[in-house]
Design an enzyme around this catalytic site. Structure first.
Site, PDB file in Angstrom:
ATOM      1  N   ARG A   1       0.843  -1.193   0.066  1.00 27.38           N
ATOM      2  CA  ARG A   1       0.041   0.094   0.137  1.00 27.38           C
ATOM      3  C   ARG A   1       1.079   1.214  -0.193  1.00 27.38           C
ATOM      4  NH1 ARG A   1      -5.044   2.096   3.575  1.00 27.38           N
ATOM      5  NH2 ARG A   1      -5.817   0.609   2.165  1.00 27.38           N
ATOM      6  N   HIS A  40      -7.677   0.795  -6.308  1.00 25.84           N
ATOM      7  CA  HIS A  40      -7.721   0.153  -4.755  1.00 25.84           C
ATOM      8  C   HIS A  40      -8.362  -1.171  -5.379  1.00 25.84           C
ATOM      9  CE1 HIS A  40      -7.856  -0.634  -0.926  1.00 25.84           C
ATOM     10  NE2 HIS A  40      -8.743   0.044  -0.431  1.00 25.84           N
ATOM     11  N   GLN A  87     -10.393  -3.694  -2.822  1.00 18.55           N
ATOM     12  CA  GLN A  87     -11.809  -3.020  -2.433  1.00 18.55           C
ATOM     13  C   GLN A  87     -12.799  -3.662  -3.270  1.00 18.55           C
ATOM     14  OE1 GLN A  87     -12.389  -0.912   0.846  1.00 18.55           O
ATOM     15  NE2 GLN A  87     -14.413  -1.299  -0.205  1.00 18.55           N
ATOM     16  N   ASP A  93     -16.969   8.260  -0.916  1.00 11.66           N
ATOM     17  CA  ASP A  93     -15.601   8.006  -0.285  1.00 11.66           C
ATOM     18  C   ASP A  93     -15.272   9.487   0.244  1.00 11.66           C
ATOM     19  OD1 ASP A  93     -12.983   7.368   0.269  1.00 11.66           O
ATOM     20  OD2 ASP A  93     -12.323   7.258  -1.539  1.00 11.66           O
ATOM     21  N   CYS A 115     -16.258   2.646   0.992  1.00 13.99           N
ATOM     22  CA  CYS A 115     -15.260   1.966   1.390  1.00 13.99           C
ATOM     23  C   CYS A 115     -14.538   2.166   2.838  1.00 13.99           C
ATOM     24  CB  CYS A 115     -13.778   2.246   0.544  1.00 13.99           C
ATOM     25  SG  CYS A 115     -13.417   3.750   0.440  1.00 13.99           S
ATOM     26  N   ARG A 138     -13.934  -7.405   2.822  1.00 14.03           N
ATOM     27  CA  ARG A 138     -12.477  -7.453   2.443  1.00 14.03           C
ATOM     28  C   ARG A 138     -11.705  -8.474   2.625  1.00 14.03           C
ATOM     29  NH1 ARG A 138     -10.250  -2.579   2.231  1.00 14.03           N
ATOM     30  NH2 ARG A 138      -8.712  -3.663   0.943  1.00 14.03           N
TER      31      ARG A 138
HETATM   32  N1  NVA Z   1      -9.619   7.496  -1.307  1.00 10.92           N
HETATM   33  C1  NVA Z   1      -9.313   7.096   0.107  1.00 10.92           C
HETATM   34  C2  NVA Z   1      -9.529   5.462  -0.033  1.00 10.92           C
HETATM   35  C3  NVA Z   1      -9.220   4.919   1.309  1.00 10.92           C
HETATM   36  C4  NVA Z   1      -9.468   3.694   1.553  1.00 10.92           C
HETATM   37  C5  NVA Z   1      -7.763   7.318   0.366  1.00 10.92           C
HETATM   38  O1  NVA Z   1      -6.968   7.034  -0.714  1.00 10.92           O
HETATM   39  O2  NVA Z   1      -7.526   7.786   1.088  1.00 10.92           O
HETATM   40  N1   CP Z   2     -11.204   0.656   2.779  1.00  8.23           N
HETATM   41  C1   CP Z   2      -9.603   0.491   3.199  1.00  8.23           C
HETATM   42  O1   CP Z   2      -9.054   0.321   2.435  1.00  8.23           O
HETATM   43  O2   CP Z   2      -9.691   0.567   4.581  1.00  8.23           O
HETATM   44  P1   CP Z   2      -8.041   0.878   5.315  1.00  8.23           P
HETATM   45  O3   CP Z   2      -7.589   2.300   4.887  1.00  8.23           O
HETATM   46  O4   CP Z   2      -8.632   0.985   6.714  1.00  8.23           O
HETATM   47  O5   CP Z   2      -7.496  -0.332   4.890  1.00  8.23           O
END
Ligand code: NVA
Ligand code: CP
Length: 330
Positions: A108, A135, A138, A231, A272, A317
């Protein structure tokens, strides 16, 4: 021919055919049944995986850890800042080191190029646990949740409200196109997804019986929807300085009772997570104080409503990530 994903990396849904995605969803259901029945499934005993996080996480990390342990895997977690990667060791070198020790690598972080480089050099499957662009794990959870709740994917009218050019907007457009849903991005023009990706998704959707629509009009975007998804308005990695302009742009696109009323009575609300639906977070409280906005991308009323399936998504998930690990390593 049977689907075989052994040895494949999972970097973005664009790399997978609808048939392969269907296989992963079916496998996820099987794993969910096994877990619910309490049937052990330590099918990958003796293998090891590493989870590399350059951004924070609750769901993705926990899903990989629990899924890995359920499958009998050894799991190492490297948190943001605790490995040599980037600062003292290049991505190709890191990939080659980890590939010698582990059977699979979750990453990540920031750019999609980086996760691609890891995959190019590791010699073992790499799984994208979120980049700025995509992502994909997800997506499997979201598709599984929609299918569980509505009974099918093809033809579902799916509306995404908010920052439609972030990792979630991009990924949902791809996922919907691949599986034949009707995807609408309901957002200000400034936050529409990149034209090239839209073009690609429109072509895929046309083949799969779905469609891709972009609109700035909330009424048009939400009317008759089966799913309304949103989101957070500012994603990880973006500077705090963008909050003000983002709030200005996205305030009209908040998912609230009025937006849900335009959708079908049976419509689902999806997110998400994490979500700013109240002031019980540090950032939520700060934004409320600074901008007088106690709820952001979704109202607390919608978040807590019967139509909200956000915690089913969160659970899924784990089952879907388990399917990805198993399919690529077994
Ligand atoms: N768009 C958000 C998704 C988090 C799961 C981010 O990248 O912070
Ligand atoms: N939805 C998601 O990716 O959550 P986290 O940022 O907690 O992993």
């Amino acid at each position: 021919m049977a689907v075989n994903l052994r040895g494949r990396s999972f970097l973005k849904l664009l790399d997978f055919s609808p048939r392969e995605i269907r296989y992963l969803l079916d496998l996820s259901r099987n794993f969910k049944d096994l877990k619910r029945a309490g049937t052990p499934h330590r099918y990958l005993e003796g293998k090891n995986i590493v989870l590399l996080f350059e951004k924070t996480s609750t769901r993705t990390r926990c899903a990989f850890e629990v899924a890995g342990r359920d499958l009998g895997l050894g799991v190492t977690y490297l948190d943001p800042g605790s490995s040599q990667m980037g600062k003292k060791e290049s991505i190709p070198d890191t990939a080659r080191v980890l590939g010698r020790m582990y059977d699979g690598i979750e990453y990540r972080g920031f750019s999609q190029e980086l996760v691609q480089t890891l995959a190019d050099y590791a010699g073992v499957p790499v799984w994208n646990g979120l980049t700025d662009q995509f992502h994909p794990t997800q997506m499997l959870a979201d598709l599984l949740t929609i299918e569980e709740k509505l009974g099918h994917l093809k033809g579902v009218r799916f509306t995404y409200m908010g920052d439609a050019r972030n990792n979630m907007g991009n990924s949902l457009m791809v996922a919907c196109a691949k599986m034949g849903l009707h995807f609408t991005a309901c957002a200000p023009k400034e936050l529409f997804p990149a034209p090239e990706l839209v073009k690609t998704c429109k072509a895929i959707a046309a083949e799969e019986g779905g469609s891709v629509t972009l609109t700035e009009d909330v009424k048009e975007g939400t009317t008759g929807a089966d799913v309304i998804y949103t989101d957070i308005w500012v994603s990880m990695g973006e500077p705090d300085s963008v909050w003000e302009s983002r709030i200005k742009l996205l305030r009209p696109y908040q998912v609230n009772a009025a937006a849900m009323a335009n959708a079908k009575d049976t419509a689902l609300f999806m997110h998400c997570l994490p979500s700013f639906h109240d002031t019980r977070t540090t950032i939520g409280a700060e934004i409320a104080e600074k901008f007088g906005l106690p709820e952001m991308e979704v109202t607390d009323e919608v978040f807590e409503s019967k139509q909200s399936v956000v915690f089913d998504e969160a659970e899924n998930r784990m089952h879907t990530i388990k399917a990805v690990i198993y399919a690529t390593l077994a």
